[in-house]
Design a protein around this motif. Structure first.
Motif, PDB file in Angstrom:
ATOM      1  N   TYR A   1     -41.482 -42.141  82.584  1.00  0.00           N
ATOM      2  CA  TYR A   1     -40.760 -42.710  83.548  1.00  0.00           C
ATOM      3  C   TYR A   1     -42.057 -42.950  84.962  1.00  0.00           C
ATOM      4  O   TYR A   1     -41.939 -43.981  85.591  1.00  0.00           O
ATOM      5  CB  TYR A   1     -39.783 -41.766  84.189  1.00  0.00           C
TER       6      TYR A   1
ATOM      7  N   VAL B   1     -30.412 -42.544  84.064  1.00  0.00           N
ATOM      8  CA  VAL B   1     -30.790 -42.900  82.560  1.00  0.00           C
ATOM      9  C   VAL B   1     -31.834 -42.284  82.061  1.00  0.00           C
ATOM     10  O   VAL B   1     -31.911 -41.997  80.823  1.00  0.00           O
ATOM     11  CB  VAL B   1     -31.236 -44.451  82.979  1.00  0.00           C
ATOM     12  N   THR B   2     -32.939 -41.897  82.713  1.00  0.00           N
ATOM     13  CA  THR B   2     -34.075 -41.186  82.310  1.00  0.00           C
ATOM     14  C   THR B   2     -33.681 -39.686  81.748  1.00  0.00           C
ATOM     15  O   THR B   2     -33.996 -39.477  80.737  1.00  0.00           O
ATOM     16  CB  THR B   2     -35.022 -40.823  83.319  1.00  0.00           C
TER      17      THR B   2
ATOM     18  N   PRO C   1     -28.446 -43.887  74.670  1.00  0.00           N
ATOM     19  CA  PRO C   1     -29.370 -44.968  75.174  1.00  0.00           C
ATOM     20  C   PRO C   1     -29.920 -44.662  76.613  1.00  0.00           C
ATOM     21  O   PRO C   1     -29.174 -44.429  77.586  1.00  0.00           O
ATOM     22  CB  PRO C   1     -28.410 -46.263  75.086  1.00  0.00           C
ATOM     23  N   GLY C   2     -31.053 -44.938  76.424  1.00  0.00           N
ATOM     24  CA  GLY C   2     -31.815 -44.524  77.746  1.00  0.00           C
ATOM     25  C   GLY C   2     -33.312 -43.974  77.590  1.00  0.00           C
ATOM     26  O   GLY C   2     -33.705 -44.063  76.427  1.00  0.00           O
TER      27      GLY C   2
ATOM     28  N   PHE D   1     -38.730 -45.081  79.677  1.00  0.00           N
ATOM     29  CA  PHE D   1     -39.106 -46.475  79.909  1.00  0.00           C
ATOM     30  C   PHE D   1     -38.185 -47.410  80.574  1.00  0.00           C
ATOM     31  O   PHE D   1     -38.653 -47.775  81.703  1.00  0.00           O
ATOM     32  CB  PHE D   1     -39.514 -46.926  78.592  1.00  0.00           C
ATOM     33  N   ILE D   2     -37.105 -47.135  80.191  1.00  0.00           N
ATOM     34  CA  ILE D   2     -35.899 -47.997  80.813  1.00  0.00           C
ATOM     35  C   ILE D   2     -35.707 -47.225  82.262  1.00  0.00           C
ATOM     36  O   ILE D   2     -35.457 -48.211  83.282  1.00  0.00           O
ATOM     37  CB  ILE D   2     -34.459 -47.966  80.128  1.00  0.00           C
TER      38      ILE D   2
ATOM     39  N   LEU E   1     -38.432 -48.858  84.575  1.00  0.00           N
ATOM     40  CA  LEU E   1     -38.258 -50.164  84.774  1.00  0.00           C
ATOM     41  C   LEU E   1     -37.346 -50.364  85.907  1.00  0.00           C
ATOM     42  O   LEU E   1     -37.361 -51.079  86.957  1.00  0.00           O
ATOM     43  CB  LEU E   1     -37.720 -50.863  83.440  1.00  0.00           C
ATOM     44  N   ILE E   2     -36.120 -49.545  85.715  1.00  0.00           N
ATOM     45  CA  ILE E   2     -35.033 -49.932  86.888  1.00  0.00           C
ATOM     46  C   ILE E   2     -35.571 -49.342  88.140  1.00  0.00           C
ATOM     47  O   ILE E   2     -35.405 -49.991  89.216  1.00  0.00           O
ATOM     48  CB  ILE E   2     -33.950 -49.003  86.452  1.00  0.00           C
TER      49      ILE E   2
ATOM     50  N   ASP F   1     -40.270 -37.577  78.541  1.00  0.00           N
ATOM     51  CA  ASP F   1     -39.629 -39.028  79.204  1.00  0.00           C
ATOM     52  C   ASP F   1     -39.733 -39.159  80.670  1.00  0.00           C
ATOM     53  O   ASP F   1     -40.064 -40.020  81.230  1.00  0.00           O
ATOM     54  CB  ASP F   1     -37.938 -38.810  78.804  1.00  0.00           C
TER      55      ASP F   1
ATOM     56  N   SER G   1     -31.677 -44.798  87.836  1.00  0.00           N
ATOM     57  CA  SER G   1     -32.854 -44.655  86.851  1.00  0.00           C
ATOM     58  C   SER G   1     -32.920 -43.147  86.621  1.00  0.00           C
ATOM     59  O   SER G   1     -33.366 -42.922  85.544  1.00  0.00           O
ATOM     60  CB  SER G   1     -33.946 -45.318  87.514  1.00  0.00           C
TER      61      SER G   1
END
Length: 136
Positions: A119, A24-25, A32-33, A36-37, A40-41, A115, A21
């Motif tokens: 997160y 991705v952040t 992509p990432g 938010f994603i 979530l992870i 971001d 996570s």
């Protein structure tokens, strides 16, 4: 679903999910990432750990109350937007800095801090909801 295999593998899977996570952040706006994603992870990692071990272990792993984490993230996101105002630019205009640390140039930007704030908001909000549901 508190089997021995699940209880013994959940901490390792949760640690891997939190590491992923963060990855991705931080790759956020370029690929992509984003926050938010990534949030979530991370929240799903803590939920899985909560199902396996229990609520008190998740609260101990978080170190802070989930709503405090969400409040910190909201403050960080808002402050990243305010950094454009001293430069007489509109709110949320990207600002970049390129400090050199140990001879390596690091790119720091306000979108990255936004971001990271998102997160923490998603992680804190979803963790708060999941922990409240799991307690009852």
């Amino acid at each position: 679903m508190r089997t021995l295999i699940f209880r013994s593998t959940a901490p390792f899977l949760a640690a891997l999910m939190i590491l992923f996570s963060v990855f991705v952040t931080l790759r956020g706006h370029n690929d992509p990432g984003g926050g938010f994603i990534g949030g979530l992870i991370a929240a799903s990692a803590f939920m899985m750990y909560g199902i396996a071990a229990g609520v008190k272990y998740v609260r101990r792993a978080l170190h802070f109350h989930p709503l405090t984490i969400a409040g910190f993230g909201l403050t960080l996101s808002a402050c990243s937007g305010l950094l454009s105002l001293p430069f007489a630019e509109p709110f949320m205009t990207s600002q970049w800095a390129f400090p050199s640390i140990l001879g390596v140039e690091i790119a720091l930007s306000t979108p990255m801090f936004f971001d990271i704030g998102v997160y923490f908001v998603v992680l804190g909000g979803l963790s708060s909801i999941a922990l409240k549901l799991e307690e009852e």
